[in-house]
Design a protein around this motif. Structure first.
Motif, mmCIF file in Angstrom:
data_model
loop_
_atom_site.group_PDB
_atom_site.id
_atom_site.type_symbol
_atom_site.label_atom_id
_atom_site.label_comp_id
_atom_site.label_asym_id
_atom_site.label_seq_id
_atom_site.Cartn_x
_atom_site.Cartn_y
_atom_site.Cartn_z
ATOM 1 N N ARG B 169 2.822 17.904 24.714
ATOM 2 C CA ARG B 169 3.998 17.778 23.836
ATOM 3 C C ARG B 169 3.801 18.536 22.530
ATOM 4 N N ASN B 228 9.002 14.485 15.417
ATOM 5 C CA ASN B 228 9.804 13.737 16.391
ATOM 6 C C ASN B 228 9.722 14.350 17.775
ATOM 7 N N ARG B 229 8.992 15.456 17.899
ATOM 8 C CA ARG B 229 8.657 16.000 19.213
ATOM 9 C C ARG B 229 7.162 15.854 19.498
ATOM 10 N N ARG B 230 6.347 16.253 18.511
ATOM 11 C CA ARG B 230 4.916 16.351 18.774
ATOM 12 C C ARG B 230 4.156 15.087 18.388
ATOM 13 N N GLY B 231 4.860 14.098 17.842
ATOM 14 C CA GLY B 231 4.162 12.888 17.431
ATOM 15 C C GLY B 231 3.644 13.020 16.009
ATOM 16 N N PHE B 232 3.110 11.925 15.476
ATOM 17 C CA PHE B 232 2.820 11.794 14.060
ATOM 18 C C PHE B 232 1.330 11.649 13.804
#
Lengths: 530, 530
Positions: B169, B228-232
């Motif tokens: 991701r 919000n795509r690759r995570g935090f």
């Protein structure tokens, strides 16, 4: 394009594109207003060293039941007051025989065949929602894959491609191909000042060709290469006549104008990424799992009217609807309140003015879901669609096919619409029967079989649900800055929990994470309070 | 880049990228040599009006068993000769207690715990393989989703990102973002002569911003939008400390240089698209389903040595290995021969010279699969990976996690490697034990838990399997042009079937489609022959 369209035509077009993109955006609005959808859960709360004080919990949704579970384990004396005659809150499932009366008097009368269901609330679990997956394991709730992403579903723009729905895979292939072709052209024309280096240009060209399925000259063209993504006119076979013939890509103009790229972006979102799960048998299997742990602590049909607190404890006033509407009070040392803010604003609550302002600062979104039962799985049998979601620019926005019972005979239920924003208001304004009727009409643009195969359906409008009057809390960025800390910080003896008290709004995970924070705060306070 | 790399460094880099892309390409080579992977199946063959002639079928794989099933239904007298002591052919599954001796004397000794398995041959069914899905339904073979695409798996380049595997991701987000950013830049700089129209430029910019998760200035930057795509970095949570912090995108240089975009392209391939399926309990449940229909027609351990034909019929000579190696002959009016070409070339077959040339024209690919059992599902428990495939530029090429038994305790088996081309030759050259050992070493670069949690494993090299000596037929485009029609057209009383006689090579679907073509040809001939 031989002639430039007039300025107003262009405006119309851009506005229409904005609408498609807007529908996609709306769909995620719940989780996009300054927050996100992951989960920082690592382990259950550690509440050791408790002193056995009493806690009254308001609401037997997942947040309330988790608080009860963890607090009782830590030695607290716990009770839960719940408005409804069932536990689970928004975690629930509609099955044949269920009957609900909504605000305005409409009756939701579910006629699904035995074993069929629809989840009007939450319906899927992302892989990174660690808390809910953890408790599903702990409470023995069986999960199965939820097929979120299926490249064989439909994308439908009523004004592009002659209004005909197109396969996701065709559209994706062409969008990717044309994007790669355009960037390759920019690089090859040598006009782009970035990337500057020859090496990166070579690598980029290689990447574009591979990723875009371009030919040797960096063109996206009709052929077996593109068809190995988008499928064939004549599919490959066996024997002498097995040779396939390629399909024809759409025009770049149509691909871009359609605005359907919004639905490609959609699938990349963190909270929409595979792998996802659903409980076997319906979402309420999770609520039931929680209720197996703490069901003995719940008093149902308890309508709370006032939450008071002083130096000695909390006093909750409520109406005992199961016993002739008697007025009762419950006293406890502390209170965890999971009542939705939309309802809490209608009660007397003794908290600080700042907390009252926070409670009033979060509007609740409207949302409508349609569950439609058909006599057979025509989407599987006729169209090879197994799970996944089709998208349309019509009000219903999407059609989601069941991720269970694949290949089975007999009636099946699909999600015939999932609306937010304007479309949700439109549908909520209809009678339950009209919602189904409109859902059928719109869905027939994607599935002509709809009209012949339809059996029965339900239309669920969250804004008309008496115990919440909305779908979930939608924080604006401004409200988040001004009120979130206050809302989520314990106010003397009262602490709030629920998805609204989290950064994972509108998801069950948020409810659980907020509940963990709430009981940790409560526990700290309880230890200090001696 | 402050300094241009030397010419030879650049060559090295491009060659390394070619290697990554090459591994991805190799993986699909089977289905890419001038052919494809869909299916033109619409319905079972119509063989009405048969005259009850006799047919000998060679091979009890899916092609042979389907031919037997359809021909017997049409009134033919059918028998099957099969070399092995089991039916199913390449449709099979390894379970604890299984033991096979490969060419060269290596012993495959399977020690998996009860209920665990690996499929050394086919392992998944695309949604568009209509024939195999049809017969699974007809024969009551239960299917469950095969999780092909999982955005939380690893992409691993041993020379980029410090050799550390990265989440799919994250990589996908950044690749998409940078591609969109570059194309937006080209458009905004106004230097690109295509697209020419202002309208399309505006639409394209809108598309790139949305699809690439760009900011208002068309830049792909660190922030909640990309996260919000690759995570935090810090995932969102509940309560006062719930605010997420964004993760940091990789550099564009690393993203492009890594060559990992090849694995994004991979998932777009027609035959790799969700939704996919697998039989519940192992791939051989399909073979067993077929065997329930025609098992009574099969003579096992029959080693065919010669296939002769004349005006009156076909004579097959074979060794009866179940009865002391007695030599036997079987006569029939017609023959359907599904023996792999790699084996058929070693027999005496009475067909035209052109057909003999065709039989000799199709080399068989080598392929190796590793099945590794671990004490627990660390990929689920530690890494939230549920099904799907991780990719690496090492020999093992990929690690695929089981699509069944999610969340269960106890030992589980993953596919620890799936090799084609050079890596397959490397691994086939090792002893079965060495294959497992090397698979473990390489896999540990993605999963450090490998070494601690390993229990046992098997390494299956198709080139060492006595009854096929390879994995499947790999047609070159030239061979396809010169020989395919001949190979698949009935030669007097003998017709060939099997995946090699189809345009859906190396898939079970191809075997079934070729079988349908074969029995249709045979039936036509039989009617004409009177």
């Amino acid at each position: 394009m031989t002639e430039a369209p007039s300025r107003s035509t262009r405006r119309q077009l851009l506005s229409r594109i904005g609408m498609v993109a807007g529908t996609a955006a709306m769909y995620q609005a719940m989780t996009r207003l300054g927050h996100a959808a992951g989960s920082d859960f690592t382990s259950p709360p550690n509440l050791s060293g408790g002193k056995g004080q009493s806690v009254v919990i308001l609401g037997a949704g997942l947040a309330g039941m988790l608080a009860a579970y963890e607090l009782r384990k830590a030695g607290y004396k716990v009770q839960i007051l719940e408005y409804q005659n069932r536990s689970g809150g928004r975690n629930f499932t509609l099955r044949g025989g269920d009957r609900y009366t909504e605000l305005g008097g409409g009756v939701i009368d579910v006629k699904f065949a035995a074993g069929n269901y629809v989840n009007p609330g939450p319906w899927r679990l992302p892989y990174h929602h660690h808390a809910i997956l953890h408790y599903c394991r702990e409470f023995g709730v069986a999960l199965e894959p939820f097929q979120q992403f299926n490249m064989n579903t439909w994308l439908h723009s009523s004004t592009t491609f002659g209004g005909k729905p197109q396969r996701y895979r065709d559209y994706m292939s062409d969008f990717t191909g044309y994007t790669a072709e355009l960037l390759s052209k920019a690089i090859n024309q040598g006009k782009l000042d970035d990337p500057a280096g020859k090496e990166e240009r070579e690598i980029l060209l290689e990447a574009m060709r591979d990723w875009g399925a371009l030919d040797r000259d960096y063109r996206y063209v009709k052929g077996l290469h593109a068809s190995n993504r988008r499928g064939f006119d004549h599919e490959p076979g066996g024997g002498p006549d097995g040779a396939p013939t390629p399909s024809t890509p759409f025009s770049r103009d149509d691909v871009m104008k359609s605005g359907l790229w919004a639905w490609m972006a959609f699938h990349m979102n963190y909270e929409m990424q595979p792998t996802m799960f659903q409980p076997v048998g319906g979402m309420d299997m999770i609520g039931r799992g929680f209720a197996r742990q703490v069901g003995d602590l719940v008093t149902h049909q308890a309508k709370v009217s006032k939450i008071a607190q002083d130096d000695h404890g909390v006093t909750v006033s409520w109406t005992d609807m199961a016993h002739g509407g008697a007025t009762r009070t419950t006293k406890a040392d502390f209170c965890v309140c999971t009542i939705p803010l939309s309802i809490l604003t209608q009660m007397e609550v003794e908290v600080s003015d700042a907390m009252l302002a926070a409670i009033a600062a979060v509007p609740y979104a409207s949302s409508v879901k349609l569950g439609l039962e058909f006599k057979r799985r025509f989407w599987e049998e006729d169209e090879a669609i197994y799970g996944g979601i089709s998208f349309t620019d019509q009000g219903i926005s999407q059609i989601s096919y069941p991720s269970h019972g694949y290949f089975s005979k007999g009636p099946a239920v699909l999600l015939g619409g999932y609306m937010f924003g304007p479309a949700a208001y439109d549908f909520a304004g209809m009678t339950p029967e009209e919602r189904v009727k409109h859902g059928l009409q719109q869905g027939a643009a994607l599935h002509p079989q709809y009209l012949k195969e339809f059996s029965n359906g339900v239309g669920w409008a969250w804004s008309r649900v008496p115990w919440i009057e909305g779908c979930c809390g939608t924080w604006s960025e401004q409200a988040r800055r001004d009120h979130y800390k206050t809302l989520t910080t314990m106010d003397r003896r009262i602490v709030l929990a629920g998805e609204h008290a989290s950064y994972v709004g509108c998801w069950q995970e948020g409810a659980l994470l907020s509940s963990i924070s709430a009981v940790e705060q409560l526990h700290k306070r309880a230890q200090g309070a001696g």
